[in-house]
Scaffold this active site. Structure first.
Site, PDB file in Angstrom:
ATOM      1  N   ARG A 225       0.854  -1.180   0.000  1.00  0.00           N
ATOM      2  CA  ARG A 225       0.000   0.000   0.000  1.00  0.00           C
ATOM      3  C   ARG A 225       0.896   1.239   0.000  1.00  0.00           C
ATOM      4  O   ARG A 225       2.009   1.209   0.545  1.00  0.00           O
ATOM      5  CB  ARG A 225      -0.874   0.028   1.272  1.00  0.00           C
ATOM      6  N   HIS A 273      -1.558   1.123  -9.602  1.00  0.00           N
ATOM      7  CA  HIS A 273      -2.201   0.113  -8.738  1.00  0.00           C
ATOM      8  C   HIS A 273      -2.843  -1.000  -9.585  1.00  0.00           C
ATOM      9  O   HIS A 273      -4.038  -1.313  -9.432  1.00  0.00           O
ATOM     10  CB  HIS A 273      -3.237   0.774  -7.822  1.00  0.00           C
TER      11      HIS A 273
END
Ligand code: GLV
Length: 310
Positions: A225, A273
């Site tokens: 993350r 992502h």
């Protein structure tokens, strides 16, 4: 009580999942947000974006599924203790992560970032490469994805190591665990891959102290993350050469602002992502398998430990 499943996701995906459930298990009532019907009858819920007052909205909820591998988007304190929270262990997510990380490790090991710059200035000059078996590659996180990535890296003959919160054994991998072994782990990593879950303990773990403990000129891959990384610390470590390159699939604020220095940094390869994305058919099968397990009173796959947060 009837199995009623509510899906709050993109409409196209939700309808495909409903078709899959309808074919394989017509006894399950599959509803699609916002047509929730009687919320008191809903026992299963799948979503990505958390709903604030889940406890009052769905008083009989038994299982909350994430549409992704992570559950850090949920505030677990707002989810009643007796609701099982389940990560999606979708084979497409696992396959995507294997592909992405192999590519990223090779990019750093074979210095494709450098060759990208050379090409821009028509510079035909080879750079000496360290053999794979002398290149130490370390994975932070030994969950399903961490293990899959280590397995995918085996054929390249890298010297593999891994670090996790609790001790593990993995064939062909030197394993480290706990905060007391973090420094010795990273001091032995020419390429470091972050695949940790995001928790209070791992937020900001990719920081200046950690970079300074790594061998000079090592590389970083963040597929965890954005909040694992202290972005300014990476920029500083890249500019003084402590870190020689980074492959980043995640950012603190997504989408990354156009003016962010990561975009144009010559030693950063950036992707939006996409390291691994949930497959539609494969995820439907995983979700349904878990619902049926729960209906039979069996343990579902991917249930998180609420205490650990992953
Ligand atoms: C994506 O990052 C996921 O959690 O699946």
């Amino acid at each position: 009580m009837k199995a009623v499943f509510l899906c709050k996701s993109g409409q196209e995906r939700a309808h495909l999942w409903r078709e899959h459930f309808g074919r394989a298990a017509p006894e399950i009532e599959f509803r699609i947000w916002p047509d929730v019907g009687d919320t008191g009858s809903i026992r299963y819920l799948v979503l990505w974006e958390p709903i604030d007052d889940i406890a009052t909205e769905f008083p009989n909820l038994e299982v909350l599924f994430s549409t992704g591998a992570g559950v850090d988007q949920f505030d677990l304190t707002k989810i009643p203790d007796d609701v099982r929270v389940v990560r999606l262990l979708d084979p497409m997510i696992i396959a995507g992560m294997r592909e992405y990380v192999c590519h990223a490790v090779l990019t750093l090991h074979r210095d494709f970032l450098g060759y990208r710059q050379s090409q821009a200035v028509a510079d035909w000059r080879p750079v000496e490469t360290r053999p794979a078996n002398e290149t130490r590659v370390g994975v932070m996180g030994l969950g399903t994805l961490g293990r899959a990535v280590l397995d995918a890296l085996q054929p390249f003959a890298y010297s593999l190591r891994a670090w996790s919160q609790s001790p593990h054994d993995v064939d062909g991998v030197q394993c480290f665990s706990g905060s007391e072994q973090l420094q010795s782990f990273v001091s032995d990593c020419d390429i470091l891959i972050c695949l940790l879950p995001l928790t209070a303990a791992t937020r900001g773990i990719l920081n200046r102290d950690l970079f300074d403990a790594m061998p000079r000129g090592s590389g970083l891959i963040n597929v965890g993350r954005g909040a694992h990384l202290v972005e300014d610390a990476l920029l500083a470590a890249l500019s003084d050469g402590q870190i020689s390159g980074a492959v980043l699939d995640v950012a603190g604020d997504e989408p990354l602002a156009p003016e962010h220095p990561f975009w144009r940094h010559p030693r950063i390869q950036l992707t939006p992502h996409i390291a691994s994305v949930t497959g539609t058919e494969s995820a439907a099968a995983v979700l349904l398998d878990n619902v049926l397990r729960h209906e039979r009173g069996e343990r579902m796959l991917g249930v998180i430990d609420r205490g650990l947060g992953y």
